[in-house]
Design a protein around this motif. Structure first.
Motif, PDB file in Angstrom:
ATOM      1  N   ALA A   3     -15.449  62.238 -78.210  1.00  0.00           N
ATOM      2  CA  ALA A   3     -14.298  61.330 -78.246  1.00  0.00           C
ATOM      3  C   ALA A   3     -13.062  62.001 -77.650  1.00  0.00           C
ATOM      4  O   ALA A   3     -12.245  61.344 -77.003  1.00  0.00           O
ATOM      5  N   LEU A   4     -12.921  63.292 -77.842  1.00  0.00           N
ATOM      6  CA  LEU A   4     -11.794  64.036 -77.289  1.00  0.00           C
ATOM      7  C   LEU A   4     -11.827  64.016 -75.760  1.00  0.00           C
ATOM      8  O   LEU A   4     -10.804  63.798 -75.110  1.00  0.00           O
ATOM      9  N   PHE A   5     -13.007  64.206 -75.191  1.00  0.00           N
ATOM     10  CA  PHE A   5     -13.141  64.157 -73.734  1.00  0.00           C
ATOM     11  C   PHE A   5     -12.848  62.759 -73.210  1.00  0.00           C
ATOM     12  O   PHE A   5     -12.239  62.588 -72.160  1.00  0.00           O
ATOM     13  N   LEU A   6     -13.276  61.740 -73.934  1.00  0.00           N
ATOM     14  CA  LEU A   6     -13.025  60.361 -73.542  1.00  0.00           C
ATOM     15  C   LEU A   6     -11.526  60.065 -73.568  1.00  0.00           C
ATOM     16  O   LEU A   6     -10.977  59.466 -72.641  1.00  0.00           O
ATOM     17  N   LEU A   7     -10.836  60.491 -74.613  1.00  0.00           N
ATOM     18  CA  LEU A   7      -9.386  60.289 -74.703  1.00  0.00           C
ATOM     19  C   LEU A   7      -8.656  61.035 -73.588  1.00  0.00           C
ATOM     20  O   LEU A   7      -7.689  60.529 -73.027  1.00  0.00           O
ATOM     21  N   PHE A   8      -9.106  62.229 -73.274  1.00  0.00           N
ATOM     22  CA  PHE A   8      -8.495  63.004 -72.207  1.00  0.00           C
ATOM     23  C   PHE A   8      -8.662  62.307 -70.857  1.00  0.00           C
ATOM     24  O   PHE A   8      -7.727  62.228 -70.057  1.00  0.00           O
ATOM     25  N   ALA A   9      -9.848  61.756 -70.613  1.00  0.00           N
ATOM     26  CA  ALA A   9     -10.101  61.034 -69.360  1.00  0.00           C
ATOM     27  C   ALA A   9      -9.229  59.785 -69.278  1.00  0.00           C
ATOM     28  O   ALA A   9      -8.662  59.481 -68.224  1.00  0.00           O
ATOM     29  N   ILE A  10      -9.099  59.059 -70.363  1.00  0.00           N
ATOM     30  CA  ILE A  10      -8.250  57.864 -70.379  1.00  0.00           C
ATOM     31  C   ILE A  10      -6.795  58.244 -70.126  1.00  0.00           C
ATOM     32  O   ILE A  10      -6.078  57.560 -69.393  1.00  0.00           O
ATOM     33  N   PHE A  11      -6.352  59.342 -70.713  1.00  0.00           N
ATOM     34  CA  PHE A  11      -4.978  59.804 -70.501  1.00  0.00           C
ATOM     35  C   PHE A  11      -4.737  60.129 -69.030  1.00  0.00           C
ATOM     36  O   PHE A  11      -3.725  59.728 -68.461  1.00  0.00           O
ATOM     37  N   LEU A  12      -5.661  60.823 -68.398  1.00  0.00           N
ATOM     38  CA  LEU A  12      -5.494  61.178 -66.984  1.00  0.00           C
ATOM     39  C   LEU A  12      -5.465  59.944 -66.095  1.00  0.00           C
ATOM     40  O   LEU A  12      -4.657  59.856 -65.168  1.00  0.00           O
ATOM     41  N   ILE A  13      -6.316  58.997 -66.366  1.00  0.00           N
ATOM     42  CA  ILE A  13      -6.346  57.774 -65.557  1.00  0.00           C
ATOM     43  C   ILE A  13      -5.063  56.978 -65.741  1.00  0.00           C
ATOM     44  O   ILE A  13      -4.474  56.483 -64.782  1.00  0.00           O
ATOM     45  N   SER A  14      -4.576  56.854 -66.961  1.00  0.00           N
ATOM     46  CA  SER A  14      -3.351  56.088 -67.196  1.00  0.00           C
ATOM     47  C   SER A  14      -2.121  56.810 -66.648  1.00  0.00           C
ATOM     48  O   SER A  14      -1.170  56.173 -66.208  1.00  0.00           O
ATOM     49  N   TYR A  15      -2.128  58.119 -66.638  1.00  0.00           N
ATOM     50  CA  TYR A  15      -0.995  58.881 -66.113  1.00  0.00           C
ATOM     51  C   TYR A  15      -0.859  58.691 -64.601  1.00  0.00           C
ATOM     52  O   TYR A  15       0.233  58.649 -64.071  1.00  0.00           O
ATOM     53  N   GLN A  16      -1.963  58.533 -63.909  1.00  0.00           N
ATOM     54  CA  GLN A  16      -1.919  58.344 -62.467  1.00  0.00           C
ATOM     55  C   GLN A  16      -1.367  56.978 -62.091  1.00  0.00           C
ATOM     56  O   GLN A  16      -0.846  56.791 -61.006  1.00  0.00           O
ATOM     57  N   ALA A  17      -1.461  56.006 -62.985  1.00  0.00           N
ATOM     58  CA  ALA A  17      -1.011  54.652 -62.684  1.00  0.00           C
ATOM     59  C   ALA A  17       0.496  54.476 -62.890  1.00  0.00           C
ATOM     60  O   ALA A  17       1.044  53.454 -62.518  1.00  0.00           O
ATOM     61  N   VAL A  18       1.167  55.463 -63.457  1.00  0.00           N
ATOM     62  CA  VAL A  18       2.594  55.365 -63.718  1.00  0.00           C
ATOM     63  C   VAL A  18       3.355  55.583 -62.417  1.00  0.00           C
ATOM     64  O   VAL A  18       3.169  56.601 -61.751  1.00  0.00           O
ATOM     65  N   PRO A  19       4.222  54.635 -62.004  1.00  0.00           N
ATOM     66  CA  PRO A  19       4.989  54.838 -60.778  1.00  0.00           C
ATOM     67  C   PRO A  19       6.011  55.952 -60.972  1.00  0.00           C
ATOM     68  O   PRO A  19       6.625  56.070 -62.018  1.00  0.00           O
ATOM     69  N   GLY A  20       6.168  56.730 -59.963  1.00  0.00           N
ATOM     70  CA  GLY A  20       7.120  57.829 -60.048  1.00  0.00           C
ATOM     71  C   GLY A  20       7.901  57.956 -58.771  1.00  0.00           C
ATOM     72  O   GLY A  20       8.408  56.982 -58.232  1.00  0.00           O
ATOM     73  N   ASN A  21       7.951  59.142 -58.243  1.00  0.00           N
ATOM     74  CA  ASN A  21       8.697  59.391 -57.026  1.00  0.00           C
ATOM     75  C   ASN A  21       7.802  59.270 -55.802  1.00  0.00           C
ATOM     76  O   ASN A  21       8.059  59.883 -54.778  1.00  0.00           O
ATOM     77  N   ALA A  22       6.740  58.488 -55.919  1.00  0.00           N
ATOM     78  CA  ALA A  22       5.810  58.334 -54.810  1.00  0.00           C
ATOM     79  C   ALA A  22       6.268  57.265 -53.822  1.00  0.00           C
ATOM     80  O   ALA A  22       5.609  57.010 -52.838  1.00  0.00           O
ATOM     81  N   GLN A  23       7.395  56.648 -54.103  1.00  0.00           N
ATOM     82  CA  GLN A  23       7.911  55.625 -53.208  1.00  0.00           C
ATOM     83  C   GLN A  23       8.493  56.277 -51.964  1.00  0.00           C
ATOM     84  O   GLN A  23       8.871  57.433 -51.979  1.00  0.00           O
ATOM     85  N   GLY A  24       8.573  55.495 -50.913  1.00  0.00           N
ATOM     86  CA  GLY A  24       9.197  55.984 -49.697  1.00  0.00           C
ATOM     87  C   GLY A  24      10.710  56.058 -49.885  1.00  0.00           C
ATOM     88  O   GLY A  24      11.240  55.694 -50.922  1.00  0.00           O
ATOM     89  N   PRO A  25      11.412  56.538 -48.887  1.00  0.00           N
ATOM     90  CA  PRO A  25      12.869  56.624 -49.001  1.00  0.00           C
ATOM     91  C   PRO A  25      13.502  55.240 -49.113  1.00  0.00           C
ATOM     92  O   PRO A  25      13.007  54.267 -48.554  1.00  0.00           O
ATOM     93  N   HIS A  26      14.581  55.164 -49.852  1.00  0.00           N
ATOM     94  CA  HIS A  26      15.302  53.909 -50.034  1.00  0.00           C
ATOM     95  C   HIS A  26      16.031  53.537 -48.742  1.00  0.00           C
ATOM     96  O   HIS A  26      16.333  54.381 -47.910  1.00  0.00           O
ATOM     97  N   ASP A  27      16.321  52.251 -48.597  1.00  0.00           N
ATOM     98  CA  ASP A  27      17.014  51.769 -47.400  1.00  0.00           C
ATOM     99  C   ASP A  27      18.390  52.412 -47.248  1.00  0.00           C
ATOM    100  O   ASP A  27      18.800  52.739 -46.136  1.00  0.00           O
TER     101      ASP A  27
END
Length: 64
Positions: A3-27
């Motif tokens: 269960a610990l490995f499953l929770l860790f995998a879910i955490f990694l997948i959900s962390y990648q879906a969070v928008p961050g500074n991956a956007q291009g430069p602003h206008d």
């Protein structure tokens, strides 16, 4: 333990879906650079004047 490995995998997948500074430069950042300015996190100093904003309004665009 499995269960610990499953929770860790879910955490990694959900962390990648969070928008961050991956956007291009602003206008406004692109417009500042094209106009000969530079983005500053602090107010413009010296002989430079504020010509607008950068990074979606979080920084100042300063020009000589």
């Amino acid at each position: 333990m499995k269960a610990l490995f499953l929770l860790f995998a879910i955490f990694l997948i959900s962390y990648q879906a969070v928008p961050g500074n991956a956007q291009g430069p602003h206008d406004d950042t692109i417009a500042c650079g094209r106009g000969g300015g530079s983005c500053q996190p602090v107010p413009c100093r010296g002989l430079s004047v504020e010509a607008g904003t950068c990074q979606g309004g979080t920084m100042k665009c300063c020009r000589w």
